[in-house]
Design an enzyme around this catalytic site. Structure first.
Site, short mmCIF file in Angstrom:
data_model
loop_
_atom_site.label_atom_id
_atom_site.label_comp_id
_atom_site.label_asym_id
_atom_site.label_seq_id
_atom_site.Cartn_x
_atom_site.Cartn_y
_atom_site.Cartn_z
N ASP A 9 0.90 -1.22 -0.10
CA ASP A 9 0.00 0.05 -0.12
C ASP A 9 0.86 1.13 0.17
O ASP A 9 1.59 1.44 1.08
CB ASP A 9 -0.99 -0.17 1.36
CG ASP A 9 -2.14 0.90 1.39
OD1 ASP A 9 -1.94 1.95 0.33
OD2 ASP A 9 -2.71 0.90 2.31
N GLU A 32 -2.29 1.41 -5.00
CA GLU A 32 -1.80 2.83 -4.93
C GLU A 32 -2.97 3.77 -5.55
O GLU A 32 -2.74 4.58 -6.24
CB GLU A 32 -0.53 3.10 -5.64
CG GLU A 32 -0.44 2.18 -6.87
CD GLU A 32 -1.14 3.09 -8.37
OE1 GLU A 32 -2.26 2.90 -8.23
OE2 GLU A 32 -0.25 3.82 -8.95
N GLY A 36 -4.98 3.62 -7.93
CA GLY A 36 -5.29 4.03 -9.48
C GLY A 36 -4.26 4.85 -9.86
O GLY A 36 -4.91 5.46 -11.16
N ASP A 51 -10.29 4.60 -1.57
CA ASP A 51 -10.96 3.64 -0.73
C ASP A 51 -12.46 3.67 -0.46
O ASP A 51 -13.03 4.78 -0.50
CB ASP A 51 -10.62 3.79 1.04
CG ASP A 51 -9.18 3.63 1.15
OD1 ASP A 51 -8.25 3.56 0.37
OD2 ASP A 51 -8.71 3.28 2.45
C1 GLA Z 1 -5.15 2.50 2.97
C2 GLA Z 1 -5.74 1.37 1.68
C3 GLA Z 1 -6.90 0.65 2.89
C4 GLA Z 1 -6.37 0.06 4.00
C5 GLA Z 1 -5.62 1.41 4.80
C6 GLA Z 1 -4.91 0.78 5.78
O1 GLA Z 1 -6.18 3.64 2.96
O2 GLA Z 1 -6.46 2.05 0.55
O3 GLA Z 1 -7.36 -0.15 2.05
O4 GLA Z 1 -5.49 -0.86 3.68
O5 GLA Z 1 -4.98 2.15 3.98
O6 GLA Z 1 -4.37 1.71 6.66
#
Ligand code: GLA
Length: 527
Positions: free
Chosen positions: A256, A314, A316, A337
């Site tokens: 991530d 990441e 997109g 998210d």
């Molecule tokens: C980002 C990701 C989520 C999750 C959080 C964890 O926001 O997009 O899916 O993994 O980090 O902190």
């Protein structure tokens, strides 16, 4: 604009919002998925990829009364089946394809299903299915909760429908700033190997436990010095981390971006001003900079002697769908998210996926983020705010999009409706179709969206979606836009029922699509 007009506009907006939620709240959960029969039925993927030499674990997913015994004809050398559990284990030494006949038998009957094992470079030949801790537990995740999730996958019967991965997201490591004592401690040992926090005292033991249930397990990190939640990331320790995950026995890994934004924009890893969650600027458009950390980790993961599904996260940026496969990504997030609202789910699902569709294929999937059905809430679980019809839309659309299906809820709080959404084998079969062709939007007309995709058996799956807050009645005639000709038998996949055949040249199809809801059909040509 004067104050009065502004006030009226605000009131109007509030009234529209209220109308929206009234329409939303008025529908009680209703179950469409018929119960699985007592006789055996083999569900789940019909193709499975493995790399030469990697440990093989595939559990035959089958519904029906227990006890059940399993068989597998033509299993290649190196693999063995446990007839009591349906688990196939071992390793294949050489590249090649094998057609195996799986069998399941109980007191009510027996059934067979063709299964293709492809030993080669590619894994994740169908989108990964499982659970992830983030959307429900977020920073409250622990080994006990992960074990409980694994237990529910088996006890609820979900594993019998192909749900396999139990994925730990952020917060298994120690944290840079939290005042929770269970998150305090050294990030790494004196040799630089990453250390889990006190809630995860035995990572290898946890992985063994999950494997012992016939399931697989996943983990999470960031290419930056910090994860999004401020836990230890992998920056500067990528190779060691890949080795550690493999040593512990992990099968899935989500990487991530997060604080890598600071590194990418030129800051030193030791710079305390690097924010944990700021994606930065450079990675948004500079493809070379954006791909670098994923290429590095992809290479180290591939060097391990086990198959680890690589989930690139990441959000997109820099059109990841164009390069995700080149860094050995098996799936890549195409979006920021998701949250459990109609606005979030529908805009991700309907507005952001079409451009990425041509890049999805077996082994490489677009990921519109995890599911928000059931009790979700990022540490404070509450029942999803999606209406029942919005949830039908969510699951249907994600299956049409060949999305990785990761349940995001607290599974210890399952209710019958949520389970019914996740156990419809004909709907799941669209997602898991071996052809791996992601659906595209073929009709975008007012509030109507129609998505269609080819399936391996020559049929076409079609989702008719209604984005308005009112039910939609249609006498549908535009079959050529769906790529359909001749006489077609529609099958309602949620109800698992055939409907009367329709002549696409002159007939029409009556459709009632609920508010924010869907009608999901599979069309087969009548011979
Ligand atoms: C980002 C990701 C989520 C999750 C959080 C964890 O926001 O997009 O899916 O993994 O980090 O902190």
């Amino acid at each position: 604009m004067n104050t009065l007009i502004r006030l009226s506009l605000a009131l109007l907006a509030m009234a529209m919002l209220a109308a929206n939620s009234i329409a939303a709240a008025s529908v009680e959960p209703y179950i469409l998925t018929p119960p699985a029969p007592a006789s055996p039925r083999i569900n789940g993927a019909s193709v499975f990829g493995v790399r030469p030499g990697s440990p093989f674990l595939f559990t035959i997913a089958a519904t029906g009364d227990r006890p059940m015994s399993f068989s597998a004809q033509n299993l290649p050398q190196g693999l063995k089946l446990d007839p009591a559990t349906g688990r196939i284990t071992g390793a294949l030494a050489m590249k090649g394809e094998h057609i195996v006949m799986l069998g399941a038998k109980n007191s009510r009957g027996s059934v067979e299903k063709k299964f293709r094992i492809v030993c080669g470079d590619q894994i994740a030949l169908t989108p990964p299915m499982g659970w992830n801790s983030w959307n429900c537990f977020a920073q409250e995740v622990s080994a006990d909760r992960v074990k409980a999730a694994a237990n529910v996958l088996v006890k609820s019967g979900l594993a019998n429908h192909g749900w396999t991965y139990v994925n730990i997201d952020d917060f298994w490591q120690n944290n840079r700033g939290s005042d929770d004592p269970t998150l305090h401690g050294p990030f790494r040992d004196t040799n630089g190997f990453v250390l889990p926090n006190a809630r995860f005292p035995d990572m290898k033991g946890l992985a063994d436990y999950v494997h012992g249930l016939g399931l697989k397990i996943g983990l999470y990190s960031s290419p930056g010095p910090w994860t999004c939640g401020g836990c230890a990331g992998s920056f500067g320790h990528e190779q060691q981390d890949a080795q550690t995950y493999a040593k512990w026995g992990f099968d899935y890994f989500k990487y991530d971006w997060c604080s890598y934004g600071g590194i990418c924009d030129g800051k030193a890893a030791t710079d305390d001003s690097i924010s944990s969650w700021d994606a930065g600027e450079k990675g948004k458009s500079d493809v070379e900079a954006a791909t670098h950390p994923f290429r590095l980790m992809g290479k180290f993961l591939r060097e391990q002697k086990r198959d680890i599904v690589f989930s690139v996260c990441e959000y997109g940026m820099s059109e990841v769908w164009k390069w995700g496969a080149s860094v050995d990504g098996n799936c890549w997030r195409t979006t920021w998210d998701i949250v459990d609202t109609w606005e979030s789910m529908s805009s991700i699902g309907f507005d952001q996926q079409n451009q990425a569709a041509p890049f999805s294929k077996p082994g490489n999937w677009n990921d519109p983020d995890m599911l928000v059905v059931g009790h979700v809430g990022w540490g404070k679980p509450h029942p999803t705010r999606l209406t029942p019809d919005e949830q039908y839309t969510h699951i249907s659309l994600w299956c049409l999009l060949s999305a990785p299906l990761l349940i995001g809820c607290d599974m210890t709080k399952f209710d019958a409706f949520t389970l019914s959404l996740l156990t419809n084998d004909e709907v799941i079969a669209v997602d898991q179709d071996p052809l791996g062709k992601q659906a595209t939007c073929v009709i975008n007309d007012g509030d109507l969206r129609v998505y269609a995709r080819d399936l391996e058996d020559g049929s076409r799956a079609v989702g008719f979606f209604n984005r308005s807050v009112k039910p939609m009645e249609l006498s549908f005639k535009d079959f050529s836009k769906l790529g359909l000709a001749g006489k077609q038998t529609p099958r309602d996949l949620w109800r698992q029922k055939n409907l009367a055949a329709v002549n696409t040249a002159m007939g029409s199809l009556p459709l009632t699509i609920p508010a924010h809801g869907v009608v999901l059909y599979k069309f087969t040509t009548v011979k």
